[in-house]
Design an enzyme around this catalytic site. Sequence first.
Site, PDB file in Angstrom:
ATOM      1  N   ASP A 167       0.384  -1.354  -0.089  1.00  0.00           N
ATOM      2  CA  ASP A 167      -0.279   0.232   0.201  1.00  0.00           C
ATOM      3  C   ASP A 167       1.156   1.473  -0.161  1.00  0.00           C
ATOM      4  O   ASP A 167       2.295   1.546   0.299  1.00  0.00           O
ATOM      5  CB  ASP A 167      -0.850  -0.252   1.123  1.00  0.00           C
ATOM      6  CG  ASP A 167      -0.751  -0.584   2.117  1.00  0.00           C
ATOM      7  OD1 ASP A 167       1.375  -0.518   2.504  1.00  0.00           O
ATOM      8  OD2 ASP A 167      -1.170  -1.091   3.179  1.00  0.00           O
ATOM      9  N   GLU A 223      -5.988   3.725   4.647  1.00  0.00           N
ATOM     10  CA  GLU A 223      -5.990   3.645   5.916  1.00  0.00           C
ATOM     11  C   GLU A 223      -7.203   4.019   5.784  1.00  0.00           C
ATOM     12  O   GLU A 223      -8.127   4.378   6.788  1.00  0.00           O
ATOM     13  CB  GLU A 223      -4.977   5.333   5.783  1.00  0.00           C
ATOM     14  CG  GLU A 223      -4.137   5.105   6.260  1.00  0.00           C
ATOM     15  CD  GLU A 223      -3.431   4.607   6.999  1.00  0.00           C
ATOM     16  OE1 GLU A 223      -4.326   4.271   7.870  1.00  0.00           O
ATOM     17  OE2 GLU A 223      -1.939   4.001   7.163  1.00  0.00           O
TER      18      GLU A 223
END
Length: 457
Positions: free
Chosen positions: A86, A156
């Site tokens: 990520d 997130e």
Amino acid sequence: MSVSGSPSHIVRTAVTGGADLSWQVDLYKDLHRYPELSGAERETAARIAAELRRYPDWEVTTGIGGYGITAVLRNGEGPTVLYRADFDGLPVAEATGVPYASTHSQLNAEGQQVPTMHACGHDAHTATALGAMTILDAVRSSWSGTVVMVFQPAEELAIGAHGMVTDGLCDVVPRPDVCLDQHVLPGPSGTVYCSPGPMTTSSTTIEITLFGRGAHASMPHRSVDPVVLTAAVVMRLQTIISRELPPGEFGVVTVASIEAGKANNVIPDSAKIALSCRFYSEKWRLRAVEAIKRIVRAEAAAAGCEREPEFRFVGLLAATDNDEGVFEVVRPHFDDHFGEDSRDMDPWTASEDFPVIPTAFGCPYLFWTVGITPRRQWARAEAAGRLDIDIPSNHNPGFLPDLGSLPVTTEAAAVAVLACLGHQWRDGDASDDEWAAADWAGEPAGTAAAPAGSPRH
């Protein structure tokens, strides 16, 4: 066999020979300087795409679910292994004081200019994945099969993996036999942690609106006061973990936000609370969700509310539950490569959207972590009994991976991929029931749409 030789030996040979990783630290520092918020990672995605040009034999696709990117190397017959990294940052003002600290800021979803920071280590994840690609590319003669690298945005906000999947990830890349993921966290620098079973919690985010009856603050008898009702609800919700879960089961029901009223002389007609719920067990997560609904409805009825509360499920993630079979394939090679620095992983109370990807493909997976705290700093804090105080955790303004951990995360990723390439995976190792999407108690997932990214090619 799809791998000739031990993964550890292959990686060591690559690192000391044909794989040039001299660029990696500078790339990491550049990524760290310019973090971008979830869903707004335009420049980061462009930088990753530019870095991928150094790998001409990998098939690169951009703009999946917004800013998602994949890179695929087909290297003959053999297993297909997917590795995910990520790359989004957080709205945190960095306080590390290093020369490459972020001073970047960005508009958030509400249009406010906020400081940004890679406070969770996603910059290290990205540099690690590119470094692992370099190793795997350099030793192609030692393995056969297919490697899929997934660079994922918006972790997130827990929408990035969903966004890539719903935008056709499963059609863009070949179906993997196994998926892998790695995360950095506080711990002695370069220590690799890996275990089977639940490793991160599920996450259920619930927004609840309570409807009362507004009135003048001097006439509370004419109201159904949602502020008093909210106070009762918040206190009663605390009993779910202490009174409805067995003592040995982990669970968290946190009331993280309360909104009610705008003026000191007005009793509002509604109030809103936001809950964050975390569990390793799906059974007890479902039980807690039902308890939340029961308590809120009962308190509203007791207060005399004429309108039922509204429940909005805005974030739903399953627990990260490592497959024991994949663990048994990878862990011996971690032990071989890292020796005493290969250790068991304790479950982490944070949550991850990584499992969305293997669940979509219907394949098993493994998630592991690597410690990034300078060893002297860790030893001092441990000796003083101050680990929770002196060691910055993920999402803390002082969180900063030790640069010496970067070779370890890179080699761990390459070793794990090679270990899985060397295993003969049976078709349908995981049952449909085991890898089906979680039953979220009949509530919609509430997944936000990913932003438009660069066109797919």
